[in-house]
Design a protein around this motif. Sequence first.
Motif, PDB file in Angstrom:
ATOM      1  N   THR A 162      -7.136   7.167   1.740  1.00 53.98           N
ATOM      2  CA  THR A 162      -6.285   6.823  -0.072  1.00 53.98           C
ATOM      3  C   THR A 162      -5.339   6.261   1.197  1.00 53.98           C
ATOM      4  OG1 THR A 162      -5.116   9.067   0.466  1.00 53.98           O
ATOM      5  CG2 THR A 162      -7.007   8.727  -1.055  1.00 53.98           C
ATOM      6  N   ILE A 163      -5.593   6.315   2.058  1.00 51.13           N
ATOM      7  CA  ILE A 163      -4.525   4.723   2.519  1.00 51.13           C
ATOM      8  C   ILE A 163      -5.327   3.384   2.386  1.00 51.13           C
ATOM      9  CG2 ILE A 163      -3.171   4.106   4.488  1.00 51.13           C
ATOM     10  CD1 ILE A 163      -3.984   6.913   5.941  1.00 51.13           C
ATOM     11  N   PRO A 164      -3.952   2.451   1.799  1.00 43.86           N
ATOM     12  CA  PRO A 164      -4.603   1.347   0.928  1.00 43.86           C
ATOM     13  C   PRO A 164      -4.805   0.205   2.409  1.00 43.86           C
ATOM     14  CG  PRO A 164      -2.743   2.022  -0.194  1.00 43.86           C
ATOM     15  CD  PRO A 164      -2.745   3.138   1.161  1.00 43.86           C
ATOM     16  N   VAL A 165      -5.516  -0.488   2.150  1.00 41.20           N
ATOM     17  CA  VAL A 165      -6.295  -1.070   3.392  1.00 41.20           C
ATOM     18  C   VAL A 165      -6.006  -3.007   2.751  1.00 41.20           C
ATOM     19  CG1 VAL A 165      -7.347  -2.080   5.099  1.00 41.20           C
ATOM     20  CG2 VAL A 165      -7.405  -0.232   4.995  1.00 41.20           C
ATOM     21  N   ILE A 166      -5.148  -3.580   3.537  1.00 39.88           N
ATOM     22  CA  ILE A 166      -5.017  -5.421   2.099  1.00 39.88           C
ATOM     23  C   ILE A 166      -5.816  -6.113   3.852  1.00 39.88           C
ATOM     24  CG2 ILE A 166      -3.935  -7.119   1.640  1.00 39.88           C
ATOM     25  CD1 ILE A 166      -2.382  -4.951   0.421  1.00 39.88           C
ATOM     26  N   ILE A 167      -6.647  -7.043   3.370  1.00 39.72           N
ATOM     27  CA  ILE A 167      -7.523  -7.492   4.540  1.00 39.72           C
ATOM     28  C   ILE A 167      -6.184  -8.453   4.272  1.00 39.72           C
ATOM     29  CG2 ILE A 167      -9.033  -9.624   5.545  1.00 39.72           C
ATOM     30  CD1 ILE A 167     -11.279  -6.810   4.635  1.00 39.72           C
ATOM     31  N   VAL A 168      -5.527  -9.281   5.379  1.00 40.95           N
ATOM     32  CA  VAL A 168      -5.035 -10.679   5.556  1.00 40.95           C
ATOM     33  C   VAL A 168      -6.120 -11.729   5.986  1.00 40.95           C
ATOM     34  CG1 VAL A 168      -3.217 -12.347   5.848  1.00 40.95           C
ATOM     35  CG2 VAL A 168      -2.856  -9.549   4.979  1.00 40.95           C
ATOM     36  N   ALA A 171     -11.070  -2.164   1.992  1.00 45.88           N
ATOM     37  CA  ALA A 171     -10.399  -2.639   1.528  1.00 45.88           C
ATOM     38  C   ALA A 171     -10.157  -2.393   0.377  1.00 45.88           C
ATOM     39  CB  ALA A 171     -10.548  -4.263   2.036  1.00 45.88           C
ATOM     40  N   ASP A 172      -9.017  -2.517   0.068  1.00 45.36           N
ATOM     41  CA  ASP A 172      -8.781  -2.858  -1.282  1.00 45.36           C
ATOM     42  C   ASP A 172      -7.904  -3.961  -1.973  1.00 45.36           C
ATOM     43  OD1 ASP A 172      -8.046   0.743  -1.849  1.00 45.36           O
ATOM     44  OD2 ASP A 172      -7.632  -0.136   0.166  1.00 45.36           O
ATOM     45  N   GLU A 173      -7.617  -4.735  -0.736  1.00 48.47           N
ATOM     46  CA  GLU A 173      -7.982  -6.441  -1.825  1.00 48.47           C
ATOM     47  C   GLU A 173      -7.544  -7.155  -0.018  1.00 48.47           C
ATOM     48  OE1 GLU A 173      -4.227  -7.566  -3.868  1.00 48.47           O
ATOM     49  OE2 GLU A 173      -3.648  -5.229  -4.432  1.00 48.47           O
ATOM     50  N   PHE A 174      -8.089  -8.284  -0.660  1.00 52.98           N
ATOM     51  CA  PHE A 174      -8.330  -9.344   0.395  1.00 52.98           C
ATOM     52  C   PHE A 174      -6.932 -10.780   0.237  1.00 52.98           C
ATOM     53  CE2 PHE A 174     -10.442 -12.478   2.935  1.00 52.98           C
ATOM     54  CZ  PHE A 174     -11.818 -12.312   3.527  1.00 52.98           C
ATOM     55  N   VAL A 214       4.529  -9.211  -0.418  1.00 51.62           N
ATOM     56  CA  VAL A 214       5.124  -8.662   0.485  1.00 51.62           C
ATOM     57  C   VAL A 214       5.277  -7.534  -1.276  1.00 51.62           C
ATOM     58  CG1 VAL A 214       8.058  -7.290   0.368  1.00 51.62           C
ATOM     59  CG2 VAL A 214       6.914  -9.040   1.339  1.00 51.62           C
ATOM     60  N   ALA A 215       5.114  -8.378  -2.109  1.00 51.15           N
ATOM     61  CA  ALA A 215       4.959  -7.876  -3.657  1.00 51.15           C
ATOM     62  C   ALA A 215       3.462  -6.958  -3.683  1.00 51.15           C
ATOM     63  CB  ALA A 215       5.127  -9.624  -4.256  1.00 51.15           C
ATOM     64  N   ARG A 216       2.912  -7.595  -2.904  1.00 53.37           N
ATOM     65  CA  ARG A 216       1.634  -7.070  -3.063  1.00 53.37           C
ATOM     66  C   ARG A 216       1.049  -5.826  -2.669  1.00 53.37           C
ATOM     67  NH1 ARG A 216      -3.535  -9.870  -4.400  1.00 53.37           N
ATOM     68  NH2 ARG A 216      -3.167 -11.932  -4.535  1.00 53.37           N
ATOM     69  N   VAL A 217       1.803  -5.578  -1.273  1.00 49.19           N
ATOM     70  CA  VAL A 217       1.955  -4.596  -0.200  1.00 49.19           C
ATOM     71  C   VAL A 217       2.758  -3.393  -1.824  1.00 49.19           C
ATOM     72  CG1 VAL A 217       3.652  -3.415   1.421  1.00 49.19           C
ATOM     73  CG2 VAL A 217       1.885  -5.654   1.649  1.00 49.19           C
ATOM     74  N   GLN A 218       4.315  -3.593  -2.016  1.00 49.84           N
ATOM     75  CA  GLN A 218       5.210  -2.956  -3.064  1.00 49.84           C
ATOM     76  C   GLN A 218       4.195  -2.025  -3.948  1.00 49.84           C
ATOM     77  OE1 GLN A 218       8.299  -5.488  -3.801  1.00 49.84           O
ATOM     78  NE2 GLN A 218       9.278  -4.828  -2.266  1.00 49.84           N
ATOM     79  N   SER A 219       3.327  -3.490  -4.545  1.00 49.69           N
ATOM     80  CA  SER A 219       2.599  -3.034  -5.933  1.00 49.69           C
ATOM     81  C   SER A 219       1.631  -1.345  -5.500  1.00 49.69           C
ATOM     82  CB  SER A 219       2.077  -4.075  -6.603  1.00 49.69           C
ATOM     83  OG  SER A 219       1.235  -3.621  -7.777  1.00 49.69           O
ATOM     84  N   LYS A 220       0.989  -2.362  -4.684  1.00 51.05           N
ATOM     85  CA  LYS A 220      -0.286  -1.489  -4.041  1.00 51.05           C
ATOM     86  C   LYS A 220       0.721   0.462  -3.974  1.00 51.05           C
ATOM     87  CE  LYS A 220      -3.676  -2.002  -3.627  1.00 51.05           C
ATOM     88  NZ  LYS A 220      -4.655  -2.023  -4.931  1.00 51.05           N
ATOM     89  N   LEU A 221       1.425   0.351  -2.681  1.00 50.39           N
ATOM     90  CA  LEU A 221       2.066   1.482  -2.394  1.00 50.39           C
ATOM     91  C   LEU A 221       2.709   2.797  -3.553  1.00 50.39           C
ATOM     92  CD1 LEU A 221       4.064   0.295   0.856  1.00 50.39           C
ATOM     93  CD2 LEU A 221       1.821   2.003   0.837  1.00 50.39           C
TER      94      LEU A 221
END
Length: 229
Positions: free
Chosen positions: A76-82, A99-102, A113-120
């Motif tokens: 369940t730990i989110p992973v965002i590919i950058v 991955a949760d987002e790309f 930062v906003a994407r990270v905050q939203s995901k958490l």
Amino acid sequence: MKSKILVIEDILEMSELISLYMNNAGFETKACETAESALEMLNDGYVPDLVLLDLNLPGMSGLEFLQQFRKNYKTTIPVIIVSARDADEDIIAGLGYGADEFVTKPFSPKVLVARVQSKLNRLSATEASVEETITFGPYTLFCNSCVLKKGTEKIPLSTKEYEVLEFLARHAGEPLSPEVIYTNVWKTQYGDITAVAVYIQRLRKKIEEDPSSPKIITTMFGMGYRFDK
């Protein structure tokens, strides 16, 4: 407690930029230049709340890391590919590996930062609504967030310590041989089975009043270990 962000990025300037914005937003970051060093950190017990992952890495690729991460660690730990790779096949592969987002480079650090905050925030809301718990003695095991607490005090556990403890707790009252524990926790029948005894001793030091005379994780000679609530 600050949310922990693991940044896996081999370009130093990019890693420092991401870390700067994440730290300024109130997160705690750790940065790795390679997938191998990130896996070593995870094996040593570091548990991030979210991973920011580049694909083009020296040695093991980001996709190879993601595949191992989803296989061996909390799913369940989110992973965002950058990544600068924005071909459809790269995006499809990344999402397919878990991955949760790309996010494609170049990007706005504030938007990241906003994407990270939203995901958490979404993850916290989901886990709070469906948190499964196992209680024993003065302890509560929070199965969705992989946390052990004694009252309100959080007991630090490495990833493998938590996995061994949860397996024992889910089979409370059953005698479990080291072979059974190793096969189910390490997900393999081959390896150094003495690792089980090492982790049992570590757990006893953390949860037993007297580790030399355990009451929760007891030894059943000739049979293995038993977890008593």
